[in-house]
Design a protein around this motif. Structure first.
Motif, PDB file in Angstrom:
ATOM      1  N   GLU A 186       0.805  -1.214   0.000  1.00  0.00           N
ATOM      2  CA  GLU A 186       0.000   0.000   0.000  1.00  0.00           C
ATOM      3  C   GLU A 186       0.843   1.271   0.000  1.00  0.00           C
ATOM      4  O   GLU A 186       0.307   2.374  -0.170  1.00  0.00           O
ATOM      5  N   THR A 187       2.148   1.138   0.165  1.00  0.00           N
ATOM      6  CA  THR A 187       3.018   2.321   0.070  1.00  0.00           C
ATOM      7  C   THR A 187       3.390   2.633  -1.386  1.00  0.00           C
ATOM      8  O   THR A 187       4.146   3.572  -1.636  1.00  0.00           O
ATOM      9  N   LEU A 188       2.850   1.858  -2.337  1.00  0.00           N
ATOM     10  CA  LEU A 188       3.174   2.062  -3.749  1.00  0.00           C
ATOM     11  C   LEU A 188       2.928   3.501  -4.184  1.00  0.00           C
ATOM     12  O   LEU A 188       3.757   4.101  -4.872  1.00  0.00           O
ATOM     13  N   TYR A 189       1.809   4.065  -3.775  1.00  0.00           N
ATOM     14  CA  TYR A 189       1.421   5.374  -4.296  1.00  0.00           C
ATOM     15  C   TYR A 189       2.335   6.470  -3.743  1.00  0.00           C
ATOM     16  O   TYR A 189       2.651   7.432  -4.452  1.00  0.00           O
ATOM     17  N   HIS A 190       2.790   6.301  -2.524  1.00  0.00           N
ATOM     18  CA  HIS A 190       3.788   7.212  -1.965  1.00  0.00           C
ATOM     19  C   HIS A 190       5.095   7.097  -2.745  1.00  0.00           C
ATOM     20  O   HIS A 190       5.717   8.121  -3.086  1.00  0.00           O
ATOM     21  N   TRP A 191       5.510   5.857  -3.047  1.00  0.00           N
ATOM     22  CA  TRP A 191       6.746   5.648  -3.810  1.00  0.00           C
ATOM     23  C   TRP A 191       6.627   6.251  -5.205  1.00  0.00           C
ATOM     24  O   TRP A 191       7.554   6.904  -5.694  1.00  0.00           O
ATOM     25  N   GLU A 192       5.475   6.049  -5.841  1.00  0.00           N
ATOM     26  CA  GLU A 192       5.284   6.614  -7.179  1.00  0.00           C
ATOM     27  C   GLU A 192       5.390   8.135  -7.151  1.00  0.00           C
ATOM     28  O   GLU A 192       5.923   8.755  -8.079  1.00  0.00           O
ATOM     29  N   ASP A 193       4.907   8.769  -6.095  1.00  0.00           N
ATOM     30  CA  ASP A 193       5.034  10.221  -5.961  1.00  0.00           C
ATOM     31  C   ASP A 193       6.487  10.665  -5.898  1.00  0.00           C
ATOM     32  O   ASP A 193       6.823  11.801  -6.261  1.00  0.00           O
ATOM     33  N   LEU A 194       7.371   9.780  -5.432  1.00  0.00           N
ATOM     34  CA  LEU A 194       8.798  10.089  -5.319  1.00  0.00           C
ATOM     35  C   LEU A 194       9.594   9.676  -6.564  1.00  0.00           C
ATOM     36  O   LEU A 194      10.817   9.791  -6.565  1.00  0.00           O
ATOM     37  N   GLY A 195       8.900   9.191  -7.579  1.00  0.00           N
ATOM     38  CA  GLY A 195       9.593   8.777  -8.799  1.00  0.00           C
ATOM     39  C   GLY A 195       9.757   7.284  -8.937  1.00  0.00           C
ATOM     40  O   GLY A 195      10.520   6.812  -9.796  1.00  0.00           O
ATOM     41  N   GLY A 196       9.047   6.516  -8.128  1.00  0.00           N
ATOM     42  CA  GLY A 196       9.183   5.067  -8.157  1.00  0.00           C
ATOM     43  C   GLY A 196       8.708   4.414  -9.445  1.00  0.00           C
ATOM     44  O   GLY A 196       9.146   3.307  -9.782  1.00  0.00           O
ATOM     45  N   THR A 197       7.812   5.084 -10.164  1.00  0.00           N
ATOM     46  CA  THR A 197       7.337   4.517 -11.426  1.00  0.00           C
ATOM     47  C   THR A 197       8.497   4.213 -12.361  1.00  0.00           C
ATOM     48  O   THR A 197       8.558   3.140 -12.985  1.00  0.00           O
ATOM     49  N   GLU A 198       9.447   5.142 -12.463  1.00  0.00           N
ATOM     50  CA  GLU A 198      10.591   4.952 -13.345  1.00  0.00           C
ATOM     51  C   GLU A 198      11.443   3.755 -12.902  1.00  0.00           C
ATOM     52  O   GLU A 198      11.978   3.015 -13.741  1.00  0.00           O
ATOM     53  N   THR A 199      11.556   3.544 -11.593  1.00  0.00           N
ATOM     54  CA  THR A 199      12.304   2.383 -11.100  1.00  0.00           C
ATOM     55  C   THR A 199      11.585   1.091 -11.459  1.00  0.00           C
ATOM     56  O   THR A 199      12.207   0.127 -11.936  1.00  0.00           O
ATOM     57  N   LEU A 200      10.287   1.035 -11.250  1.00  0.00           N
ATOM     58  CA  LEU A 200       9.518  -0.161 -11.576  1.00  0.00           C
ATOM     59  C   LEU A 200       9.612  -0.485 -13.060  1.00  0.00           C
ATOM     60  O   LEU A 200       9.775  -1.651 -13.446  1.00  0.00           O
TER      61      LEU A 200
END
Length: 256
Positions: A97-111
């Motif tokens: 459930e922390t995915l959306y917080h990570w995505e806000d920090l740029g996690g989409t590019e990492t995934l």
């Protein structure tokens, strides 16, 4: 009377590299710059300290981690510190459930760099599905890398840490959250910390030198400039690496 400059043990040179954020292209150039500097100016104990935030925002997070893992088999000695973005990745491995917080920090590019697709990220299965696919794609070598990152490194009069420290608190009493997230109380402190702090985390246009600290995050993912402090004895220089070239630069002396 002028305060003594921070110093390192004789024969030690430290290359302290700021936040990379998925810019494998700049990391490769910085690696070549350090190799060239060592060939031109050999030293008995060269050490490279990476100050955290290897992932997110830029396009090639997985390649950056491949580079850092492989560097463990080369010289100079390498120390990789933990940044808040690595901590956020680890939180996602534990709690989908922390995915959306990570995505806000740029996690989409990492995934995406680890082989997930936009369909995976936008699909109806949600965060749990993304976590499952990411776990499958994340090698054990990379997972171990993320889980074993130290929070800081000390050498001579220097402390190397991702974000900074809480003023007037002993180092052993500092919390992980502050070492990887702190800004205002650290950045605004004008007195001595008892050590000279070299840090990343807070981006500035150019390397940010103060009497008590040195900021090395020049927002590589957006600026196209990765910066590395070069420290030896009482001497401070820095390397600025872009996609075109790199330069070893002397600091203008501070009037302290």
């Amino acid at each position: 009377m002028q305060k003594p400059r921070p110093t390192l043990p004789e024969g030690t040179r430290i290359y302290a590299i700021g936040d990379i954020h998925g810019r494998h292209d700049l990391l490769e150039i910085m690696g070549k710059a350090i190799e060239a500097d060592l060939k031109k100016r050999p030293v008995s104990e060269p050490v490279t300290v990476f100050l955290g935030d290897y992932i997110d925002r830029g396009p090639d997070s997985q390649q950056v981690i491949d580079f850092l893992v492989d560097q463990h088999h080369r010289t100079p000695k390498q120390i990789c510190l933990k940044g808040n973005h690595e901590a956020t990745l680890l939180e996602f491995l534990k709690d989908a459930e922390t995915l959306y917080h990570w995505e806000d920090l740029g996690g989409t590019e990492t995934l995406l760099s680890y082989g997930l697709s936009m369909h995976d990220l936008m699909g109806s299965a949600g965060a749990q599905s993304v976590q499952t696919i990411f776990r499958e794609n994340l090698s054990k070598l990379h997972e171990t890398f993320f889980k074993t990152l130290p929070l800081y490194h000390t050498c001579g009069d220097y402390l190397f840490v991702h974000a900074g420290i809480r003023p007037e608190i002993p180092l052993e009493e500092q919390s992980e959250e502050e070492l990887i997230w702190i800004r205002g109380p650290f950045l605004n402190y004008k007195e001595e910390f008892g050590v000279f702090v070299v840090h990343g985390h807070t981006p500035t246009e150019y390397i940010d030198r103060h009497p008590n600290r040195l900021g090395v995050d020049t927002e590589a993912y957006a600026s196209g400039r990765l910066t590395c402090a070069v420290l030896e004895g009482e001497d401070m220089k820095y390397i600025s690496a872009t996609t075109d070239d790199w330069d070893l630069i002397d600091f203008i002396p501070l009037h302290e």
